[in-house]
Design a protein around this motif. Structure first.
Motif, short mmCIF file in Angstrom:
data_model
loop_
_atom_site.label_atom_id
_atom_site.label_comp_id
_atom_site.label_asym_id
_atom_site.label_seq_id
_atom_site.Cartn_x
_atom_site.Cartn_y
_atom_site.Cartn_z
N PRO A 46 9.15 2.78 -3.20
CA PRO A 46 9.00 3.10 -4.63
C PRO A 46 8.74 1.84 -5.46
O PRO A 46 9.18 0.77 -5.04
CB PRO A 46 10.36 3.70 -5.01
CG PRO A 46 11.09 3.93 -3.74
CD PRO A 46 10.46 3.11 -2.68
N PRO A 47 8.05 1.91 -6.59
CA PRO A 47 7.59 3.15 -7.21
C PRO A 47 6.18 3.60 -6.76
O PRO A 47 5.84 4.75 -6.92
CB PRO A 47 7.55 2.79 -8.71
CG PRO A 47 7.29 1.30 -8.72
CD PRO A 47 7.92 0.75 -7.48
N VAL A 48 5.36 2.68 -6.19
CA VAL A 48 3.98 3.09 -5.89
C VAL A 48 3.64 2.96 -4.40
O VAL A 48 2.48 2.96 -4.02
CB VAL A 48 2.92 2.31 -6.73
CG1 VAL A 48 3.02 2.64 -8.19
CG2 VAL A 48 3.03 0.80 -6.49
N ASN A 49 4.67 2.84 -3.57
CA ASN A 49 4.45 2.66 -2.13
C ASN A 49 3.54 1.46 -1.85
O ASN A 49 2.58 1.54 -1.06
CB ASN A 49 3.86 3.93 -1.50
CG ASN A 49 4.78 5.11 -1.71
OD1 ASN A 49 6.01 4.94 -1.75
ND2 ASN A 49 4.22 6.29 -1.88
N ALA A 50 3.86 0.34 -2.53
CA ALA A 50 3.09 -0.89 -2.31
C ALA A 50 3.24 -1.31 -0.85
O ALA A 50 4.30 -1.13 -0.23
CB ALA A 50 3.59 -1.99 -3.23
N LEU A 51 2.17 -1.89 -0.32
CA LEU A 51 2.18 -2.28 1.09
C LEU A 51 2.83 -3.65 1.24
O LEU A 51 2.15 -4.68 1.29
CB LEU A 51 0.76 -2.27 1.64
CG LEU A 51 0.04 -0.91 1.52
CD1 LEU A 51 -1.41 -1.02 1.92
CD2 LEU A 51 0.75 0.15 2.35
N GLN B 1 -2.75 11.52 -2.29
CA GLN B 1 -2.46 12.12 -3.59
C GLN B 1 -1.97 11.06 -4.56
O GLN B 1 -1.58 9.97 -4.13
CB GLN B 1 -1.46 13.26 -3.49
CG GLN B 1 -0.16 12.88 -2.83
CD GLN B 1 0.79 14.06 -2.75
OE1 GLN B 1 0.72 14.96 -3.59
NE2 GLN B 1 1.67 14.06 -1.78
N GLY B 2 -2.02 11.36 -5.86
CA GLY B 2 -1.59 10.39 -6.88
C GLY B 2 -2.56 9.23 -6.96
O GLY B 2 -3.49 9.24 -7.73
N LEU B 3 -2.32 8.24 -6.11
CA LEU B 3 -3.25 7.12 -6.08
C LEU B 3 -3.37 6.54 -4.68
O LEU B 3 -2.43 6.53 -3.90
CB LEU B 3 -2.85 6.03 -7.08
CG LEU B 3 -1.39 5.68 -7.25
CD1 LEU B 3 -0.94 4.67 -6.23
CD2 LEU B 3 -1.18 5.10 -8.64
N ALA B 4 -4.57 6.09 -4.38
CA ALA B 4 -4.83 5.37 -3.13
C ALA B 4 -5.72 4.21 -3.55
O ALA B 4 -6.93 4.36 -3.70
CB ALA B 4 -5.52 6.25 -2.12
N LEU B 5 -5.09 3.08 -3.80
CA LEU B 5 -5.83 1.95 -4.37
C LEU B 5 -5.72 0.73 -3.46
O LEU B 5 -4.74 0.58 -2.71
CB LEU B 5 -5.26 1.58 -5.75
CG LEU B 5 -5.37 2.66 -6.83
CD1 LEU B 5 -4.62 2.25 -8.09
CD2 LEU B 5 -6.83 2.96 -7.16
N VAL C 115 -0.89 12.32 10.73
CA VAL C 115 -1.26 12.42 9.31
C VAL C 115 -0.55 11.27 8.61
O VAL C 115 0.68 11.13 8.74
CB VAL C 115 -0.85 13.78 8.72
CG1 VAL C 115 -0.91 13.73 7.19
CG2 VAL C 115 -1.76 14.89 9.23
N LEU C 116 -1.31 10.44 7.91
CA LEU C 116 -0.72 9.30 7.19
C LEU C 116 -0.68 9.65 5.71
O LEU C 116 -1.70 9.99 5.12
CB LEU C 116 -1.58 8.05 7.42
CG LEU C 116 -1.10 6.76 6.75
CD1 LEU C 116 0.28 6.35 7.25
CD2 LEU C 116 -2.10 5.63 6.99
N THR C 117 0.50 9.58 5.10
CA THR C 117 0.61 9.95 3.69
C THR C 117 1.61 9.04 2.97
O THR C 117 2.16 8.11 3.58
CB THR C 117 0.97 11.45 3.55
OG1 THR C 117 0.77 11.83 2.19
CG2 THR C 117 2.41 11.73 3.96
N GLY C 118 1.82 9.29 1.68
CA GLY C 118 2.76 8.47 0.91
C GLY C 118 3.83 9.34 0.28
O GLY C 118 3.63 10.54 0.04
N ASP C 119 4.94 8.71 -0.02
CA ASP C 119 6.10 9.43 -0.55
C ASP C 119 5.95 9.69 -2.06
O ASP C 119 5.20 8.99 -2.74
CB ASP C 119 7.31 8.53 -0.30
CG ASP C 119 8.60 9.32 -0.30
OD1 ASP C 119 8.52 10.56 -0.28
OD2 ASP C 119 9.67 8.69 -0.31
N ALA C 120 6.68 10.66 -2.54
CA ALA C 120 6.84 10.92 -3.98
C ALA C 120 5.51 11.09 -4.72
O ALA C 120 5.30 10.55 -5.81
CB ALA C 120 7.67 9.81 -4.63
N GLY C 121 4.59 11.80 -4.09
CA GLY C 121 3.35 12.16 -4.79
C GLY C 121 2.31 11.07 -4.92
O GLY C 121 1.34 11.21 -5.64
#
Ligand code: NAD
Length: 717
Positions: free
Chosen positions: A16-21, A99-103, A46-52
């Motif tokens: 959190p908050p943006v699942n920074a790598l 979802q949300g953002l993939a930047l 399936v690769l995804t991120g937490d909290a939207g």
């Protein structure tokens, strides 16, 4: 990682908050992937991120650490070891569920996956160039292969994000599905790949969308020229083009290797250091001691009254209604009121025609403003922003009136650029809720909001205004109450030093050209043309009164006005302004300058001084640094980096130079001090170094180091 009965392992990035790598996230990914590849009950990932949110990208704190320590070895190698080896060349397929953002690095991991499924409105982009680097995990190679070179260049060079819907049209995303079906649809897609119902695609190996080599060379050549125009003084755009070209001509894997090495070089450039500093400085502005750290919750501001519908009032109203805050606009008569409302409509429609705002949203916003000629609608407003002409008795009368007309919780704000807020509130007993809301023109576009507090303004009121600022997408910077506040105060010597140099015999167009080459959008003279000479005369007078020991005065602006010139307002100033073409230097202004020079006669021995290009830039900007030092010394800003943010957002000081103080520290207090000292001996008190600068230079301390020790500063903090 969770493994379902269907044989799909869902690996979720959680930071959190943006699942920074962060570095640990890469370690975790490698570990979980190894497990997924090993386990017989896992067929696909399936690769995804937490909290939207998928991921906001690589952890920028690591950049900051590299800059601080000079140690590049802490940068992880992820391009080959994670994106290629683990994901793209993994023996089981991966589907990225976005979802949300993939930047940034987040999107790069997704590009290495074998398919991308996204929820509606997911933000996709590679904004690395805004931090002075390039995508470092294969983005420069895979993006053009997925969506074609022209579009990929637009996304990378301009750091322009797109939505998942646009991504779907371009081929970046394979399907857009409702958020609550995202994981289910992605699992199914992964199984379909295993069962050969869907293709197993490795993006790096695609060439079908790249075009022929001559076409590519041509597109890159044009892009190079455009980037040279649009992004001066920074290396990352040309470097990005080099890397893309390498990969298209010599193959994706070569491109990846070059990308890695160029990325590591770029991180050590001044541009990257400046941009990363600017990023963290902006973030730090929301931390204000004794305001943001004492557990206060911002109160809701639903309805704001604005007094004065001129240039500023209409701009502020526009910004508020676009963020769903209800506005009451008060003017002196119905003609001016109508003008104000029309100006708001013009602002909103302008955004629509420049495609910055959807039409439906514009119409809805325009319903949020109501005009009035009296105070009857003020009884339930949460905040008033006064934006009438700069006149002390008028503002004092208005504040006494609104104290009576508004509810007791209402915030009483003024957009004054110069008047002491204590003077404005003198005739009230509401000093704790009086505050400055200093917007910059055009207020609906410029990102800076100076939140001006007095000694009496309550923490709650400061916090509330900061919060409103954020809601209307501004960057609020809390500053103290002094002439010009932070930005206008620090930059008042900017145009004055230009005038001083002009009167010492330096050519005005040379000055403007050099300053624009340095990276400010307009040189000091063109800036005056655009602002209008009325503003120049008024502000010069205000600064002359407050700081008589260091203002330079000449008859020049008066002479220009006398000769029928009023800058952009009437198309004739130092430049000629014609519709549809760029301002052109006007040589017919030179005799007027000669007249002004003769009148004050300050050229040593009556001859123009001889100065290098570098000296000109320094003679214009070192006095700004000097005044900025006084701003720091007096504790007008909470921390030096706030002045960096304010200079970038309020004066368009180049962000790749990190802001005025950061830039000054790259030169060194000592050099700036000695230069100013020399010029003050040659050309007078205007250049006299401040106490703060002298102290920092003698003791060898950076200007940015915290040490607000003056009594005024202490009292404020
Ligand atoms: P402006 O002249 O364009 O607008 C002022 C408006 O206030 C006029 O429409 C006038 O009719 C109205 N007005 C005057 N008395 C009033 C009253 N009693 N009730 C209601 N309305 C009244 O001026 P502006 O450029 O918008 O500046 C307004 C304020 O903003 C000033 O304090 C100025 O210093 C400050 N400011 C200006 C700029 C800038 O770039 N122009 C930038 C920041 C702050």
């Amino acid at each position: 990682m969770e493994v379902g009965d269907d044989g799909v392992a869902v690996i979720t990035i959680s930071n959190p908050p943006v699942n920074a790598l962060a570095l640990t996230i890469f370690d975790g990914l490698k570990e979980k992937y190894a497990e997924a590849m090993r386990r017989d009950d896992v067929k696909a990932v399936v690769l995804t991120g937490d909290a939207g949110k998928f991921s906001g990208g690589f952890d920028i704190n690591v950049f900051e650490r590299v800059h601080r320590t000079g140690d590049g070895s802490i940068l992880p190698e992820t391009s080959i070891s994670v994106a290629v080896n683990v994901i793209e060349d993994g023996k089981k397929p991966t589907v990225a569920a976005l979802q949300g953002l993939a930047l940034g690095g987040g999107l790069e991991l997704a590009l290495a996956a074998h398919a991308r499924i996204a929820a509606p409105n997911t933000l996709l982009g590679l904004p690395e160039l805004t931090l002075g680097v390039i995508p470092g995990s294969g983005g420069t190679q895979r993006l053009p292969r997925l969506i074609g070179l022209p579009k990929a260049l637009e996304l990378m060079l301009f750091s322009k994000p797109i939505t998942s819907e646009e991504g779907n049209d371009l081929g970046l995303v394979d399907a857009v599905v409702p958020s609550d079906e995202l994981i289910k649809a992605s699992r199914q897609w992964a199984l379909d790949i295993i069962e050969r119902r869907k293709p197993w695609i490795r993006s790096l190996h695609r060439i079908d969308k790249l075009g022929s080599v001559p076409e590519v060379v041509d597109i890159i050549k044009t892009a190079r020229q455009q980037a040279k125009q649009s992004f001066k003084n920074v290396p990352q755009h040309q470097a990005c083009l080099d890397v893309i070209e390498e990969g298209i001509i010599h193959g994706g894997y070569h491109g990846i290797l070059k990308e890695s090495s160029v990325f590591k070089d770029l991180i050590f450039t001044d541009a990257s250091k400046g941009l990363v500093h600017a990023f963290f400085s902006q973030r730090a502005t929301s931390k204000v001691p004794n305001v943001s750290d004492i557990g206060l919750k911002p109160r809701k501001i639903l309805k704001v009254a604005i007094i004065g519908g001129g240039l500023m009032g209409s701009g502020i109203a526009t910004a508020l209604i676009l963020s769903d805050i209800y506005v009451i606009l008060k003017e002196i008569n119905s003609e001016y009121l109508l003008k104000g409302i029309k100006a708001i409509e013009g602002n909103v429609r302008g955004l629509v025609s420049r495609k910055k705002l959807p039409k439906g949203k514009a119409e809805k916003a325009l319903l949020m403003v109501k005009g009035t000629l009296d105070y009857s609608d003020f009884k339930d407003v949460d905040m008033v922003i006064e934006a009438v002409v700069e006149n002390i008795p008028l503002k004092q009368k208005i504040f006494a009136d609104i104290e009576k007309a508004c509810p007791p919780h209402c915030i009483l704000a003024s957009n004054t650029s110069t008047i002491d807020l204590n003077v404005i509130g003198e005739k009230t007993k509401s000093q704790d809720r009086i505050i400055g809301a200093h917007f910059f023109s055009p207020a609906h576009m410029m990102p800076l909001l100076e939140v001006v507090r007095t000694e009496e303004t309550s923490a709650q009121v400061i916090l509330d205004l900061m919060n409103v600022g954020k809601i209307i997408k501004k960057v609020p910077v809390v500053v103290g109450n002094c002439t010009g506040f932070a930005v206008n105060r620090a930059f008042f010597p900017y145009s004055q030093s230009a005038h001083l140099l002009l009167h010492l015999g330096v050519d005005l167009f040379r000055i403007d050209q050099l300053i624009s080459n340095f990276g400010l959008p307009l040189g000091p003279f063109q800036l005056q043309d655009v602002a209008g000479y009325g503003v120049v005369v008024a502000t010069t007078e205000i600064f002359r009164t407050s700081f008589p020991d260091r203002t330079f005065q000449s008859p020049l602006v008066g002479l220009l006005l006398k000769n029928g010139r009023n800058g952009k307002n009437n198309g004739k100033g130092y430049y000629i302004f014609e519709k549809g073409s760029k301002p052109k230097p006007d040589p017919s202004v030179l005799p007027i300058i000669e007249e002004s020079r003769r009148t004050i006669n300050i050229m040593p021995g009556g001859k123009p001084i001889s100065v290098t290009d570098e000296e000109i830039i320094q003679m214009i900007l070192f006095p700004v640094v000097n005044e900025a030092c006084r701003v720091l010394d007096e504790g007008v800003v909470v921390r030096a980096s706030d002045l960096d943010t304010a200079s970038i957002l309020g004066m368009s000081f180049p962000s790749y130079r990190g802001g005025i103080i950061f830039w000054a520290d790259t030169i060194g207090a000592d050099i700036i001090y000695k230069s100013l000292q020399k010029w003050s001996e040659l050309y007078g008190n205007f250049f006299r170094p401040s106490r703060y600068l002298e102290e920092r230079a003698t003791r060898g301390i950076p200007l940015s180091a915290p040490a607000a020790t003056s009594p005024a500063a202490k009292a404020r903090l």
